[in-house]
Scaffold this active site. Structure first.
Site, PDB file in Angstrom:
ATOM      1  N   ALA A 192       0.835  -1.201   0.000  1.00 12.83           N
ATOM      2  CA  ALA A 192       0.000   0.000   0.000  1.00 12.83           C
ATOM      3  C   ALA A 192       0.867   1.247   0.000  1.00 12.83           C
ATOM      4  CB  ALA A 192      -0.923   0.004   1.222  1.00 12.83           C
ATOM      5  N   ASP A 193       0.290   2.340  -0.504  1.00  9.62           N
ATOM      6  CA  ASP A 193       0.989   3.619  -0.461  1.00  9.62           C
ATOM      7  C   ASP A 193      -0.039   4.735  -0.380  1.00  9.62           C
ATOM      8  OD1 ASP A 193       3.641   4.926  -0.563  1.00  9.62           O
ATOM      9  OD2 ASP A 193       2.777   5.917  -2.305  1.00  9.62           O
ATOM     10  N   THR A 194       0.318   5.799   0.327  1.00  8.18           N
ATOM     11  CA  THR A 194      -0.567   6.942   0.511  1.00  8.18           C
ATOM     12  C   THR A 194       0.207   8.221   0.224  1.00  8.18           C
ATOM     13  OG1 THR A 194      -1.859   5.791   2.215  1.00  8.18           O
ATOM     14  CG2 THR A 194      -2.017   8.198   2.164  1.00  8.18           C
TER      15      THR A 194
END
Length: 197
Positions: free
Chosen positions: A73-75
């Protein structure tokens, strides 16, 4: 090593792990380290999805658990044309907070799951509105230490929550993992949630 694991989380983020525990997932944490630089001309949505997928792929090849899917995941925070990752230092953090002050910005969170040749990807966008922030307040917030490792220089689930006057979209996505989209991936890979861990 966690023996009862349905998948591997390729992230060192305690916030992502907490969110997965919140929905009753059984997983093993195995962070990966990769270059998260933005490519020339890369749009924010392209960037966050590329990094999430790269994390999941890297996690698959390095996984301590064979044949278990890997979640990456990445934000990132987006203000106008600018992509805000984690601030490199105090000056950058204060600059980010100044840009976000009194405005509405976008938070993009991508989540990817990989198992061998199979890979799926989802992305969520949330609008977050900040009240006006004073220079002194931003400085005081930096001194707490919280902004240093947060995309956009703030944590909505922490002390930075006092800046937020409105949110449209997924709260969990702003924290770092869009739960609805994550569950879509888990379902696609026949992985249960709401389990007793």
């Amino acid at each position: 090593m966690q023996l009862q694991a349905d998948f591997v989380l390729a992230s060192a983020s305690p916030r992502r792990a907490d969110l997965l525990r919140q929905i009753g997932c059984r997983f093993h944490v195995a962070p990966v380290d990769l270059d998260e630089s933005i490519l020339p001309g890369e749009l924010a949505a392209e960037y966050v999805q590329r990094i999430a997928l790269q994390k999941a792929r890297a996690g698959w090849f390095a996984s301590p658990l064979s044949n278990v899917p890997v979640l990456g995941a990445d934000t990132t925070v987006v203000a106008g044309p600018d992509i805000f990752g984690k601030p490199a230092d105090r000056e950058q953090a204060l600059s980010m907070l100044h840009r976000l002050s009194g405005t509405t910005h976008r938070v993009l969170s991508a989540v990817a799951m990989v198992a061998g040749e199979r890979q799926l990807l989802r992305c969520a966008e949330t609008q977050v509105t900040f009240r006006p922030l004073s220079v002194a307040e931003c400085e005081r917030y930096w001194q707490t230490g919280e902004p240093a490792d947060k995309a956009g220089g703030y944590a909505i689930q922490g002390l930075g929550g006092v800046f937020v006057t409105g949110i449209q979209g997924s709260y969990s996505s702003v924290v770092g993992l869009p739960l609805a989209e994550t569950c879509q991936l888990l379902q696609a890979f026949d992985i249960a949630w709401w389990r007793e861990t």
